[in-house]
Motif scaffolding. Structure first.
Motif, PDB file in Angstrom:
ATOM      1  N   SER A 274       0.593  -3.808   4.548  1.00  0.00           N
ATOM      2  CA  SER A 274       0.054  -2.515   4.107  1.00  0.00           C
ATOM      3  C   SER A 274      -1.053  -2.725   3.079  1.00  0.00           C
ATOM      4  O   SER A 274      -1.123  -2.045   2.059  1.00  0.00           O
TER       5      SER A 274
ATOM      6  N   GLY B 161       0.811  -1.214   0.000  1.00  0.00           N
ATOM      7  CA  GLY B 161       0.000   0.000   0.000  1.00  0.00           C
ATOM      8  C   GLY B 161       0.843   1.261   0.000  1.00  0.00           C
ATOM      9  O   GLY B 161       0.520   2.244  -0.677  1.00  0.00           O
TER      10      GLY B 161
ATOM     11  N   ARG C  65      -4.742  -2.412   1.750  1.00  0.00           N
ATOM     12  CA  ARG C  65      -5.722  -1.342   1.916  1.00  0.00           C
ATOM     13  C   ARG C  65      -7.147  -1.740   1.543  1.00  0.00           C
ATOM     14  O   ARG C  65      -8.096  -1.089   1.967  1.00  0.00           O
TER      15      ARG C  65
END
Length: 226
Positions: free
Chosen positions: A165, A132, A167
């Motif tokens: 990470s 992300g 999302r």
């Protein structure tokens, strides 16, 4: 693919664990700050008591001796603790030394295939590429997952690729297609994986039809299930 929840919130961890699909937990200093509390080690112990799976707990030292000292302490909290170590020079040295001591590690803040290669050679249990954050700077994060998976397959590295990470649900789909071993995600994304508008529409229609069926059966003098 294993599913980890990326949080230090005990209520979220309990709720996700109750779904029966949770394989582990990842935490970091920012998530600990958000969760609150004053005893980091006790908090990690509580997480380990909730989830029967790996729980990543991060060191905050950035020098070799400090990382080793914190890592040994964290590893003693519970057998499921995996020590999260930043991908820096002293972090790589510590990962090698910790592997020799039988302490499992999650090498975090990975943003390039060369970093992932170094971490695997050092003996990291997991490598955490932050897809992300790469997307945030207009760099395709999923390409990094694909590159790492290919490199590890080429040389038979046992380090597991932990897509971090994340999302949104498409990150999970793309990571699974790329061959990532693990996806760690916020609880909100885990819940989104279940949702689809056609499922909601279909269920609403089925329930409406069933209600009409019950009314028809009652009007005909037949009890449902009689």
């Amino acid at each position: 693919m294993k599913f980890f929840i990326d949080t230090a919130d005990l209520d979220e961890i309990r709720e996700a664990n109750d779904m029966g699909v949770l394989d582990g937990v990842t935490t970091n200093p920012s998530l600990m700050k958000k969760a609150g509390g004053s005893d980091f080690h006790a908090h990690i112990r509580k997480i380990c008591e909730i989830v029967d799976g790996d729980v990543s707990a991060e060191v905050t030292a950035t020098d070799f001796e400090g990382i080793m000292r914190e890592a040994r302490t964290l590893a003693k909290i519970h057998d499921n603790v995996v020590v999260k170590v930043p991908l820096i020079l002293d972090g790589i040295k510590a990962i090698r030394a910790l592997a020799a001591e039988g302490i499992r590690t999650n090498c975090t803040l990975c943003f390039s295939p060369t970093q992932a290669l170094i971490a695997a050679k050092a003996g990291a249990t997991y490598i955490s590429p932050f897809i992300g954050r790469l997307d945030d700077i207009s760099t395709p994060g999923m390409e990094l997952i694909e590159q790492i998976v290919q490199i590890y397959a080429n040389y038979g590295f046992e380090t597991e690729v932990l897509a971090a990470s994340i999302r949104h649900p498409m990150h999970v789909v793309e990571a699974a297609l790329a061959g990532a071993d693990v996806a760690t995600m916020p609880f909100g994304v885990i819940k989104q994986l279940i949702k689809h508008p056609l499922t909601d529409i279909g269920l609403e229609r089925f329930l409406a039809d069933w209600k009409q069926y019950e009314q028809q059966a009652a009007a005909a003098g037949d009890g449902v299930g009689s």
